[in-house]
Design a protein around this motif. Structure first.
Motif, mmCIF file in Angstrom:
data_model
loop_
_atom_site.group_PDB
_atom_site.id
_atom_site.type_symbol
_atom_site.label_atom_id
_atom_site.label_comp_id
_atom_site.label_asym_id
_atom_site.label_seq_id
_atom_site.Cartn_x
_atom_site.Cartn_y
_atom_site.Cartn_z
ATOM 1 N N LEU A 168 0.841 -1.209 0.000
ATOM 2 C CA LEU A 168 0.000 0.000 0.000
ATOM 3 C C LEU A 168 0.877 1.261 0.000
ATOM 4 N N ALA A 169 1.949 1.241 0.784
ATOM 5 C CA ALA A 169 2.834 2.422 0.836
ATOM 6 C C ALA A 169 3.443 2.693 -0.537
ATOM 7 N N ARG A 170 3.849 1.646 -1.244
ATOM 8 C CA ARG A 170 4.422 1.831 -2.598
ATOM 9 C C ARG A 170 3.382 2.394 -3.557
ATOM 10 N N THR A 171 2.137 1.983 -3.358
ATOM 11 C CA THR A 171 1.056 2.503 -4.201
ATOM 12 C C THR A 171 0.777 3.971 -3.863
ATOM 13 N N LEU A 172 0.660 4.241 -2.561
ATOM 14 C CA LEU A 172 0.291 5.600 -2.132
ATOM 15 C C LEU A 172 1.339 6.638 -2.532
ATOM 16 N N ARG A 173 2.631 6.247 -2.482
ATOM 17 C CA ARG A 173 3.670 7.249 -2.781
ATOM 18 C C ARG A 173 3.639 7.646 -4.261
ATOM 19 N N ASN A 174 2.982 6.843 -5.069
ATOM 20 C CA ASN A 174 3.011 7.054 -6.520
ATOM 21 C C ASN A 174 1.588 7.276 -7.042
ATOM 22 N N TYR A 175 0.938 8.324 -6.535
ATOM 23 C CA TYR A 175 -0.431 8.717 -6.939
ATOM 24 C C TYR A 175 -1.481 7.644 -6.685
ATOM 25 N N GLY A 176 -1.204 6.708 -5.784
ATOM 26 C CA GLY A 176 -2.181 5.644 -5.538
ATOM 27 C C GLY A 176 -2.292 4.666 -6.693
ATOM 28 N N GLN A 177 -1.242 4.652 -7.541
ATOM 29 C CA GLN A 177 -1.284 3.812 -8.748
ATOM 30 C C GLN A 177 -1.015 2.346 -8.402
ATOM 31 N N SER A 178 -2.007 1.490 -8.645
ATOM 32 C CA SER A 178 -1.871 0.070 -8.283
ATOM 33 C C SER A 178 -1.275 -0.734 -9.437
ATOM 34 N N SER A 179 -1.580 -0.359 -10.667
ATOM 35 C CA SER A 179 -0.886 -0.899 -11.832
ATOM 36 C C SER A 179 -0.879 0.224 -12.863
ATOM 37 N N ALA B 243 -5.877 3.076 -7.602
ATOM 38 C CA ALA B 243 -6.789 2.462 -6.638
ATOM 39 C C ALA B 243 -7.055 3.389 -5.460
ATOM 40 N N HIS B 244 -6.201 4.376 -5.249
ATOM 41 C CA HIS B 244 -6.316 5.284 -4.095
ATOM 42 C C HIS B 244 -5.975 6.703 -4.533
ATOM 43 N N ILE B 245 -6.442 7.661 -3.738
ATOM 44 C CA ILE B 245 -5.940 9.022 -3.889
ATOM 45 C C ILE B 245 -4.628 9.049 -3.105
ATOM 46 N N GLY B 246 -3.542 9.077 -3.822
ATOM 47 C CA GLY B 246 -2.245 8.977 -3.152
ATOM 48 C C GLY B 246 -1.498 10.293 -3.138
ATOM 49 N N TYR B 247 -0.204 10.204 -3.319
ATOM 50 C CA TYR B 247 0.679 11.376 -3.222
ATOM 51 C C TYR B 247 1.706 11.304 -4.344
ATOM 52 N N ASN B 248 2.320 12.439 -4.632
ATOM 53 C CA ASN B 248 3.574 12.402 -5.375
ATOM 54 C C ASN B 248 4.664 12.462 -4.312
#
Ligand SMILES: Cc1ncc(COP(=O)(O)O)c(C=O)c1O
Length: 354
Positions: free
Chosen positions: A189-200, A205-210
């Motif tokens: 999840l942390a790897r996804t969130l740090r990159n705009y919530g990009q799951s693939s 999949a999430h509103i994440g962060y840059n």
């Protein structure tokens, strides 16, 4: 240093590449964690860690009253409510009061800070986690290399956050941070969130962060800084031992580290008598000593906290007292022996007037 820059420059790959992966693997090994996830700052590492622990807006989070503002800002940015428990005599979160707050109920998560490089009592933290079954995020921004009875700080929490701000014990040439965890799902999840919530690719999949650690920072941290960390920590410890052995001014109280904590001595706090802090600071600075304050205001007394939902568990009188008296003496690995002796002489020469 320039070799590390050249490696990245010639690779042509500047974000989330081989250098970040390599540094993450080394950091995880050093910390004894299964995963390390590089992010853009310590602040982001805390916020992402809290999200990995499922924190939601309105949830109550136990926090200490003395820390960098980033600690509480991460909680507030998530819309959660900080609940301050007082500090102990070292300026660290009072874990007995934390236990009382948890026993009262309503707390969703705990965010202890290993402040000044001191490790909190990990046995006590572990017991709280087991008894009250709450997630813990350890803020270890100041305490890479610190341990409690030989166990590295960061080994109790569901996630640990650290910072590579340039003045930190492991500092980058700019901003950076990392989250450490043993949980597969939290790391993912942390790897996804740090990159705009990009799951693939192109699926969010999430509103994440840059919030990515740059290749350049990772290369410098991994290739240049990390191999020097153990030596730097040893030097910090030697300076702290020298200060403790040689500063004998009845007007100055050395705040010290709790028993069992093998501190990494990010900072060296001393306490001035009540109402005499600015006098002590002026004396040190007039004599060429770069003394600091960590921190002059308790977190809940910061102007930005006005109008922000928060709670003091039992009042934080000890924290306010600590903040009004704390002065940090210089401690960093490149202090020369004669500079250390000068700090000692100037500290010992201070006479509190009035
Ligand atoms: C205890 C603590 N927590 C969090 C942070 C935030 O780290 P950063 O400055 O990398 O966002 C810092 C450093 O400023 C810190 O000292």
């Amino acid at each position: 240093m320039l070799d590390a820059v050249r490696v990245v420059g010639e690779s042509g790959w500047y974000i989330l590449g081989a250098e970040v992966e390599r540094f993450e693997a080394e950091l995880a090994r050093l910390w004894g964690a299964r995963f390390a996830v590089g992010v853009a700052s310590g602040l982001d590492a805390i916020e992402i860690a809290l999200r990995c622990c499922g924190l939601k807006p309105g949830d109550q989070v136990l926090v200490p009253p003395i820390s960098a503002f980033a600690t509480v800002m991460a909680v507030i940015r998530l819309g959660a409510t900080p609940v301050f428990v007082d500090c102990d005599r070292f300026g660290l979160m009072d874990l007995e009061q934390a236990r009382e707050a948890l026993a009262e109920g309503g707390i969703r998560c705990m965010l202890p800070v290993h402040l000044y490089g001191h490790a909190l009592d990990l046995d006590a933290l572990g017991a709280l986690k087991a008894k009250y079954e709450i997630p813990i995020v350890e803020d270890a921004a100041q305490s890479i290399g610190a341990s409690h009875h030989g166990v590295a700080c960061g080994s109790v929490g569901d996630c640990t956050a650290t910072s590579f701000y340039p003045t930190k014990n492991l500092g980058a040439l700019g901003d950076g941070g990392a989250l450490l965890t043993n949980s597969d799902s939290h790391a993912r999840l942390a790897r996804t969130l740090r990159n705009y919530g990009q799951s693939s690719k192109y699926v969010h999949a999430h509103i994440g962060y840059n919030s990515r650690l740059d290749e350049l920072h990772a290369a410098i941290l991994g290739r240049v800084m990390l191999p020097r960390l153990a030596g730097w920590t040893e030097r910090r410890r030697a300076i702290a031992r020298r200060y403790v052995a040689s500063i004998h001014n009845p007007n100055l109280e050395i705040a010290g580290a709790p028993a069992g904590s093998e501190s990494s001595w990010h900072l060296f706090p001393v306490l001035a008598p009540h109402g005499r802090k600015s006098q002590l600071l002026a004396h040190l600075r007039a004599n060429g000593i770069a003394a600091g304050e960590h921190y002059p205001l308790a977190l809940m007394d910061q102007p930005a906290m006005r109008g922000i939902a928060h709670r003091e568990f039992r009042g934080c009188s000890r924290a306010r007292d600590f903040a009004s008296r704390e002065v940090s003496l210089p401690i960093h690995p490149y202090l020369e022996n004669q500079e250390i002796e000068r700090v000692i002489d100037v500290a010992n020469a201070w006479q509190a007037a009035g």
